[in-house]
Design an enzyme around this catalytic site. Structure first.
Site, PDB file in Angstrom:
ATOM      1  N   SER A 122       0.833  -1.211   0.000  1.00 54.74           N
ATOM      2  CA  SER A 122       0.000   0.000   0.000  1.00 54.74           C
ATOM      3  C   SER A 122       0.866   1.258   0.000  1.00 54.74           C
ATOM      4  CB  SER A 122      -0.887   0.018   1.251  1.00 54.74           C
ATOM      5  OG  SER A 122      -1.783  -1.056   1.238  1.00 54.74           O
ATOM      6  N   GLN A 179      -9.049   2.051  -0.670  1.00 54.79           N
ATOM      7  CA  GLN A 179      -8.790   2.374  -2.079  1.00 54.79           C
ATOM      8  C   GLN A 179      -9.749   3.459  -2.564  1.00 54.79           C
ATOM      9  OE1 GLN A 179      -8.846  -1.296  -4.335  1.00 54.79           O
ATOM     10  NE2 GLN A 179      -7.106  -2.138  -3.195  1.00 54.79           N
ATOM     11  N   ASP A 208      -6.835  -8.398   4.235  1.00 55.51           N
ATOM     12  CA  ASP A 208      -6.081  -9.310   3.356  1.00 55.51           C
ATOM     13  C   ASP A 208      -5.537 -10.533   4.109  1.00 55.51           C
ATOM     14  OD1 ASP A 208      -6.578  -7.519   1.333  1.00 55.51           O
ATOM     15  OD2 ASP A 208      -4.649  -6.501   1.518  1.00 55.51           O
ATOM     16  N   ARG A 245       1.579   4.264  -3.102  1.00 55.20           N
ATOM     17  CA  ARG A 245       1.339   5.683  -2.789  1.00 55.20           C
ATOM     18  C   ARG A 245       2.609   6.511  -2.936  1.00 55.20           C
ATOM     19  NH1 ARG A 245      -2.372   2.452  -0.538  1.00 55.20           N
ATOM     20  NH2 ARG A 245      -4.362   3.259   0.282  1.00 55.20           N
TER      21      ARG A 245
HETATM   22  O1  LIG Z   1      -5.591   0.908  -0.020  1.00 58.52           O
HETATM   23  C1  LIG Z   1      -4.891  -0.102  -0.119  1.00 58.52           C
HETATM   24  O2  LIG Z   1      -3.665  -0.055  -0.342  1.00 58.52           O
HETATM   25  C2  LIG Z   1      -5.543  -1.419   0.036  1.00 58.52           C
HETATM   26  C3  LIG Z   1      -6.806  -1.495   0.554  1.00 58.52           C
HETATM   27  C4  LIG Z   1      -7.560  -2.754   0.693  1.00 58.52           C
HETATM   28  O3  LIG Z   1      -8.519  -2.831  -0.331  1.00 58.52           O
HETATM   29  P1  LIG Z   1      -9.964  -2.115  -0.227  1.00 58.52           P
HETATM   30  O4  LIG Z   1      -9.788  -0.663  -0.238  1.00 58.52           O
HETATM   31  O5  LIG Z   1     -10.705  -2.595  -1.457  1.00 58.52           O
HETATM   32  O6  LIG Z   1     -10.576  -2.633   1.043  1.00 58.52           O
HETATM   33  C5  LIG Z   1      -6.657  -3.979   0.596  1.00 58.52           C
HETATM   34  O7  LIG Z   1      -7.434  -5.138   0.419  1.00 58.52           O
HETATM   35  C6  LIG Z   1      -5.646  -3.857  -0.513  1.00 58.52           C
HETATM   36  O8  LIG Z   1      -4.785  -4.971  -0.539  1.00 58.52           O
HETATM   37  C7  LIG Z   1      -4.791  -2.634  -0.350  1.00 58.52           C
HETATM   38  C1  LIG Z   2      -6.627  -7.148  -2.305  1.00 50.18           C
HETATM   39  C2  LIG Z   2      -5.327  -7.012  -2.527  1.00 50.18           C
HETATM   40  O1  LIG Z   2      -4.743  -6.139  -3.393  1.00 50.18           O
HETATM   41  P1  LIG Z   2      -5.360  -5.246  -4.564  1.00 50.18           P
HETATM   42  O2  LIG Z   2      -6.756  -4.844  -4.200  1.00 50.18           O
HETATM   43  O3  LIG Z   2      -4.423  -4.098  -4.691  1.00 50.18           O
HETATM   44  O4  LIG Z   2      -5.333  -6.077  -5.832  1.00 50.18           O
HETATM   45  C3  LIG Z   2      -4.356  -7.821  -1.753  1.00 50.18           C
HETATM   46  O5  LIG Z   2      -3.160  -7.525  -1.871  1.00 50.18           O
HETATM   47  O6  LIG Z   2      -4.715  -8.779  -1.028  1.00 50.18           O
END
Ligand SMILES: O=C(O)C1=C[C@@H](OP(=O)(O)O)[C@@H](O)[C@H](O)C1
Ligand SMILES: C=C(OP(=O)(O)O)C(=O)O
Length: 457
Positions: A24, A171, A322, A28
């Site tokens: 993440s 996200q 995750d 960014r």
């Molecule tokens: O903002 C991020 O970097 C992430 C947010 C999560 O997703 P969601 O925003 O869909 O919950 C996570 O599952 C993903 O691996 C990374």
């Molecule tokens: C949900 C995941 O990533 P992304 O949504 O970025 O594909 C993850 O890494 O488990």
């Protein structure tokens, strides 16, 4: 594509290891570095496929992104609002984070860009970011159901919005805030349930003004638009979502003693640690420190025998979203029932993780039930039969979770394809084998799922 098999380790896992950088934070850092004036040097960037796709996309949008000989990454940004129209399609591969955050960035630039991804990403819902970005003035040309591939015409004069998140998603929050960067006025996101705050922390680190307040309706995050971002050094901690795999491996194999170094411990990411402690796991944080604004520590994990089943409340889901696949594998060896509530979002990840976990565990002889958005795993403190051949469905976390389970089952577990692992955790097999795991490629066509080949991890 390689078929992998994991088998019970000869003895306890022991040693120390460092997991790759946080995915993440890495996405960014590349995006904000590209929007800043001057140089951003990133240390510890995750060099996984998802993040490398973001690096390529930022170059296509006009930033200079270089991998230096000393292993750091250097970004020379163009400034907020100054990205250029890409001449080619932005292919975000397997990365939901890369695709959704970058759609936010592009939505507030007067440019048109086309986005696509792999067979997993083109199935994932994009309306959750398209709807607020449409309110800000962006226009989309997309397939039915608002999925990739799609064309995005960014707004020449984007409008600030105040948006209440309909799903707990960092996200979606981040896409709106990143669009808010090149939007005059204040852009506000209200999140009923707090989600990871790396975007807010890093926006401030690069010089933006972000306020966070607790409102009646949830956490209220506001960004003042059109700041001048200035290039900054970024130190990326180890990814707690990757650390989850060696941590659970050590808990599954009795007598293990493993130190996972330099793990990010942002409180909005530590739901798994809370849960493991409730299950009775022996985990201690050593050398806790603040590193570039994020809490970090080394985690010592001892496998002291079967843990106890627990109920994980729905409100904890965003802080460990995750980590459920690997937690469910651990629950298979716990004593009693582990009930995990509020997992609807698992259906729209790289695969439908609720189904993948349930089918995979059942194929290993584990009693598992999906009841709406709740996952229930029954354990009796003993090693499950194992023997399952797991369809990984282009999903790195499914692949790694079941390889970890195979370290503790009576018969080995195989996965059909190891390729997805590289999206978030390059070097996974080598690191796990380095502390005593037995994960090896299988040579196809040698009978059954084949025979174990030379270890090349
Ligand atoms: O903002 C991020 O970097 C992430 C947010 C999560 O997703 P969601 O925003 O869909 O919950 C996570 O599952 C993903 O691996 C990374
Ligand atoms: C949900 C995941 O990533 P992304 O949504 O970025 O594909 C993850 O890494 O488990």
């Amino acid at each position: 594509m390689t078929v992998l098999r994991s088998a019970a380790a000869a003895g306890p896992l022991a040693g120390d290891l460092t997991v790759p950088g946080d995915k993440s934070i890495s996405h960014r850092a590349l995006m904000l570095g590209s929007l800043a004036i001057g140089e951003t040097v990133i240390e510890g960037l995750l060099e996984g496929e998802d993040v490398l796709r973001t690096a390529v996309a930022m170059r296509q949008l006009g930033a200079e992104v270089a991998h230096r000989a000393d292993g750091t990454w250097q970004v020379r940004g163009v400034g907020v609002g100054a990205l250029v129209e890409p001449a080619q399609v932005l292919d975000m591969g397997n990365a939901g984070t890369g695709a959704r955050l970058l759609m936010g960035v592009v939505a507030a630039h007067p440019i048109t860009a086309f986005f696509t991804g792999d067979a997993s990403l083109v199935r994932r819902p994009m309306a959750r970011v398209m709807n607020p970005l449409r309110q800000m003035g962006a226009r989309f040309m997309a397939r039915a159901g608002d999925r990739l591939p799609l064309g995005l015409e960014g707004a020449a004069t984007p409008l600030p919005i105040s948006y209440r998140l309909p799903v707990a998603s960092a996200q979606v929050k981040s896409a709106i805030l990143l669009a808010g960067l090149n939007t005059a006025g204040r852009t506000t996101v209200i999140e009923p349930e707090p989600t990871r705050d790396h975007t807010e922390l890093m926006l401030r680190h690069f010089g933006a003004t972000v306020t966070v307040e607790d409102g009646a309706d949830g956490r209220v995050v506001s960004l003042t638009g059109q700041p001048e971002l200035v290039g900054r050094p970024v130190l990326v901690p180890g990814d707690p979502s990757s650390a989850a795999f060696p941590i659970v491996a050590a808990l599954l194999v009795e007598g293990s003693d493993v130190l996972v170094r330099n793990v990010g411990l942002n409180p909005l990411r530590t739901g798994l640690l809370t849960t493991l402690q409730e299950m009775g796991a022996a985990i201690t944080v050593e050398n806790g420190r603040i590193q570039a604004g994020e809490p970090v520590g080394d985690l010592r994990v001892r496998g002291t025998g079967p843990l106890k089943g627990v109920t994980v409340p729905a409100e904890r889901a965003p802080s460990m979203i995750d980590e459920y696949p690997v937690l469910a594998c651990l629950a298979a060896l716990a004593r009693g029932r582990t009930i995990m509530h509020g997992l609807g979002e698992l259906r729209v990840k790289e695969s439908d993780r609720l189904t993948a976990v349930a089918e995979g565990l059942a194929s290993c002889g584990v009693s598992v039930t999906v009841d709406g958005d709740t996952l229930i795993v029954e354990g009796d403190g003993l090693a499950p039969a194992g023997g399952g051949h797991i369809a990984t469905r282009l999903d790195h976390r499914i692949a790694m979770a079941f390889l970890v389970l195979g370290l503790a089952t009576r018969a080995p577990v195989t996965i059909d394809d190891d390729e997805a692992i590289g999206t978030s955790f390059p070097g996974f097999v080598g690191l796990l084998n380095g502390i005593g795991a037995h994960i090896a490629p299988i040579v196809e066509g040698a009978g059954g799922h084949g025979t174990e080949g030379a270890m090349t991890a």
